[in-house]
Design an enzyme around this catalytic site. Structure first.
Site, PDB file in Angstrom:
ATOM      1  N   SER A   1      50.877  27.911  55.206  1.00 23.48           N
ATOM      2  CA  SER A   1      50.136  29.094  55.601  1.00 23.48           C
ATOM      3  C   SER A   1      50.958  30.337  55.256  1.00 23.48           C
ATOM      4  O   SER A   1      51.279  30.548  54.094  1.00 23.48           O
ATOM      5  CB  SER A   1      49.768  29.020  57.080  1.00 23.48           C
TER       6      SER A   1
ATOM      7  N   ASP B   1      38.770  25.741  54.532  1.00 25.10           N
ATOM      8  CA  ASP B   1      39.778  26.539  55.232  1.00 25.10           C
ATOM      9  C   ASP B   1      39.245  27.941  55.522  1.00 25.10           C
ATOM     10  O   ASP B   1      38.844  28.659  54.596  1.00 25.10           O
ATOM     11  CB  ASP B   1      41.053  26.624  54.389  1.00 25.10           C
TER      12      ASP B   1
ATOM     13  N   HIS C   1      42.026  24.522  57.560  1.00 27.97           N
ATOM     14  CA  HIS C   1      43.421  24.947  57.621  1.00 27.97           C
ATOM     15  C   HIS C   1      44.315  23.916  58.305  1.00 27.97           C
ATOM     16  O   HIS C   1      45.465  23.745  57.916  1.00 27.97           O
ATOM     17  CB  HIS C   1      43.497  26.280  58.367  1.00 27.97           C
TER      18      HIS C   1
END
Length: 721
Positions: free
Chosen positions: A573, A658, A693
């Site tokens: 991330s 995501d 995610h």
């Protein structure tokens, strides 16, 4: 995180050629994907920026369409090519991946229960049963001869679904009704359902497109909840729902119109107040309403101000507030309920330059304070009148401790968790009066060969370019030889003030047992050393995060913990942004890098205010529409700084669904790297077509991603078993 499929390739790589490019060897079997180029000119500050892969971006409508248009078909075809290429290139590691996966899940107890907590006369807990990927949630009325009730059966609810997640679960004050959120797409858009726990029936009420949290008023029929903007996914509207009515009839009680803020609703621990909380990166605002009068008027505690943060809980006739008002490292204040603005705030724990006040827990007779001192967490306990002020003692050189689930208000027991790099997590009840402790549970590692005494950890300090000392936590197996030939995996995050903690992770031991050192770089951008550590790693100081990480890598090489031939890096991330930065700035320092769901297209993402997270992250990265920030952000944006040079071996992951880092960011980055890089090192993209995610939703399925990461790294080291 994300997931994918694997397929086909290559013979054995013997140790003498372990640094040769497998990618080069595999070309005759499956060609590297080449993305088509469609030049898109982006005009920003009277400057033209050309993006040849901008076409990869799809809208949600395109992704969800039953009749995909040509652009969608092109994107899906390219993702398929990348997945197939990754599968083929890593075909020879499939057995290793399977072995690592089995090692990881083999350390996990299959039948496992949580530590029960008591709420309003019931004991609540959950269990994993062997063979199940999802939790079963239970409760039991406190007393003799009471029966265990299943309140939610995760395995049954998830049956037949590719993705499944239960959000928050909130019980009505009379113990009869349950509100719970469900997400079956991985976009973090939950539908709230209601269940009558007496009759076992599911009610017809459905609240869609929510954060998954339903907060009960004390009348047992009114529920407050938050919905999301359908495009940006910003949580921005608070509604009031009355059971038995349709969602279309719900009353909007608050709308957060400032698109740099998001909002959500909670209930005070005392259960006396319902709170609407508005947050941006550097500012907060809270409203409160008596839970006994759901149709009453909301009051603001303190109107929002730029750079003023405060966080609230209720006690008696006061609010306790953790705030940065004239306190960079935060302080604890109290204020009367009838006079809540900042001029009425009185210090309970004053600001300290060397201690970060992270959190607090209010009890009827006690306060528990979560602090950070010299980079390590601490738990401080005192009575409400300030007497018996003391710290709980810990012995490891690096560890993590945190306040656990303390739902009871009238108790002298503090529940907290403790773990270290070598010690599995324990849940402990601490008597705040007598200082006695009871270990309720230590996570059991069922592998008979595992012993925490076989491993050791250290706390080191590297020196940054500007002289700042960067903490480094490392762990390795006792008896391994530490020298320049030792493989080492270095991890960091370094954004949002989120500190990475030296905690136990079962999956790492598959590396440690194969002779790896695992290290964490506590770089600026987190809050490990206090609030200034965060301030020095964001906005116009963001590059400190990248250079700190590089300096830690150089330090570990200089001290002969490893060498560039055996040094690996991993981050996800915003930590994936870090990975993108370091391979642009110092590619020769790393033999391999794993960038998981990486935020790498900084300018394009932060320019587009329709993308989730963009607007309320301007205080984290900057707003590129301001030229000063634009110039700085584009100077480190990984996608915009790809150039013709050699890069290390690279595995990139993404998830098609995501909502935090859209799939097209890592996909575009890989396509551009393929076009520009001059080496024959590996460049692989793994796109999970079913998750977002956080990756797969099942208890064990997520570890297949760890097995992929580790097999990729071990293969580069020539370790095949």
């Amino acid at each position: 995180m994300n997931t994918r499929i694997f397929y086909f390739l290559i013979a054995l790589v013997f140790i003498g050629c372990k640094n040769e490019s497998i990618e080069n060897q595999s070309e005759n079997i499956l060609d590297r994907p080449v993305a088509k180029k469609v030049s898109t000119e982006l005009l920003e500050h009277d400057k033209s920026r050309v993006d040849d892969y901008f076409w990869m971006r799809l809208t949600d409508e395109q992704k969800n369409s039953e009749h995909p248009d040509q652009q969608t078909q092109d994107v899906l075809e390219y993702l398929k090519e990348e997945n197939n290429y990754k599968d083929a290139t890593l075909k020879h590691t499939e057995k290793l991946q399977e072995k690592i996966y089995n090692e990881i899940i083999g350390r996990i107890k299959k039948d496992e229960s949580s530590v029960p907590y008591t709420l309003n006369g019931y004991s609540y807990y959950n269990k994993y049963k062997e063979g199940n990927d999802y939790l079963i949630y239970y409760r039991k009325k406190i007393g003799e001869n009471t029966n265990e009730e299943i309140i939610l059966n995760g395995p049954e609810m998830a049956s037949g679904l590719a993705y499944f997640d239960i959000g928050n679960r909130n019980i009505s004050p009379d113990n009869e009704l349950l509100a719970y959120g469900v997400d079956t797409v991985s976009r973090r858009q939950y539908t709230i359902h209601f269940k009558n726990l007496k009759t076992r029936e599911t009610l017809p009420d459905l609240l869609k497109n929510t954060t998954g949290i339903g907060v009960w008023a004390n009348d047992n029929k009114t529920v407050f909840y938050t919905t999301k903007d359908t495009v940006s996914l910003r949580s921005n509207k608070i509604y009031k729902h009355v059971l038995g009515t349709h969602q279309s009839e719900d009353q909007l009680v608050f709308e957060e119109k400032d698109d740099t803020f998001f909002s959500f609703v909670t209930k005070s621990k005392s259960t006396d107040y319902i709170m609407i909380n508005s947050y941006s990166t550097l500012s907060t605002e809270h409203r409160y309403l008596s839970a006994d009068t759901p149709n009453g008027n909301w009051e603001i505690i303190q109107p929002r101000e730029k750079n003023l943060e405060y966080y609230v809980d209720h006690y008696d006739d006061s609010f306790y507030i953790r705030t940065n008002l004239n306190a960079q490292n935060f302080k604890l204040v109290t204020t009367p309920i009838n006079a809540t603005s900042k001029e009425h705030w009185k210090d309970v724990i004053s600001h300290r330059e060397d201690v970060l006040l992270q959190d607090f827990e209010v009890f009827k007779n006690h306060l528990a304070i979560h602090e950070r001192i010299d980079g390590l967490l601490a738990l401080r306990v005192m009575k409400q009148n300030g007497d018996n002020d003391h710290y709980i003692k810990f012995n490891d050189p690096a560890y993590m401790t945190s306040l656990y689930r303390n739902v009871s208000f009238d108790t002298n027991l503090l529940r907290y968790s403790y773990t270290s790099l070598t010690t599995p997590i324990s849940i402990i009840d601490y008597n705040m009066d007598t200082k006695d402790e009871t270990v309720l549970k230590e996570t059991e590692i069922v592998d008979p060969n595992f012993s925490k005494n076989n491993y050791t950890s250290e706390r080191l300090y590297a020196t940054a370019n500007d002289g700042t000392k960067i903490p480094v936590s490392i762990v390795y197996k006792k008896g391994i030889e530490i020298n320049k030939d030792t493989p080492l995996l270095l991890y960091a995050y370094g954004s949002y003030g989120s500190s990475i903690e030296p905690s136990f992770r079962n999956n790492r031991f598959s590396l440690l047992d194969r002779g790896f050192v695992y290290a964490m770089a506590h770089v600026r951008g987190g809050q490990e050393m206090g609030r200034y550590w965060y301030d020095d790693g964001k906005l116009l100081k963001k590059k400190n995060t990248f250079t700190d990480f590089i300096n830690v890598g150089e330090f570990l090489v200089k001290e002969e913990y490893t060498s560039p031939k055996h040094l690996y890096a991993i981050g996800g991330s915003a930590g994936g942004l870090l990975m993108g930065g370091i391979i642009n700035m110092k590619p020769e320092l790393w033999n391999g890098v794993v960038a998981a769901v990486p935020f790498v297209d900084v300018i394009s993402t932060m320019w587009d205010e329709t993308i989730p997270l963009t607007t309320f992250e301007f205080d984290e990265w900057g707003n590129p529409k301001d030229k000063e920030y634009y110039d700085y952000m584009i100077s480190y944006s990984p996608y915009d700084n790809v150039e013709a040079k050699e890069y290390p071996n690279l595995l990139v992951t993404t998830g098609y669904w995501d909502s935090q880092v859209q799939y097209w960011e890592p996909t575009k980055w890989v396509a551009k790297l393929r076009e520009y890089k001059t080496d024959e090192n590996l460049l692989l993209l793994d796109c999970d077509m079913e998750s977002g995610h956080g990756g797969a939703s099942g208890r064990f399925e997520r570890y297949k991603k760890d097995a992929l990461y580790y097999a990729f790294i071990l293969d580069l080291e020539g370790i095949t078993e």
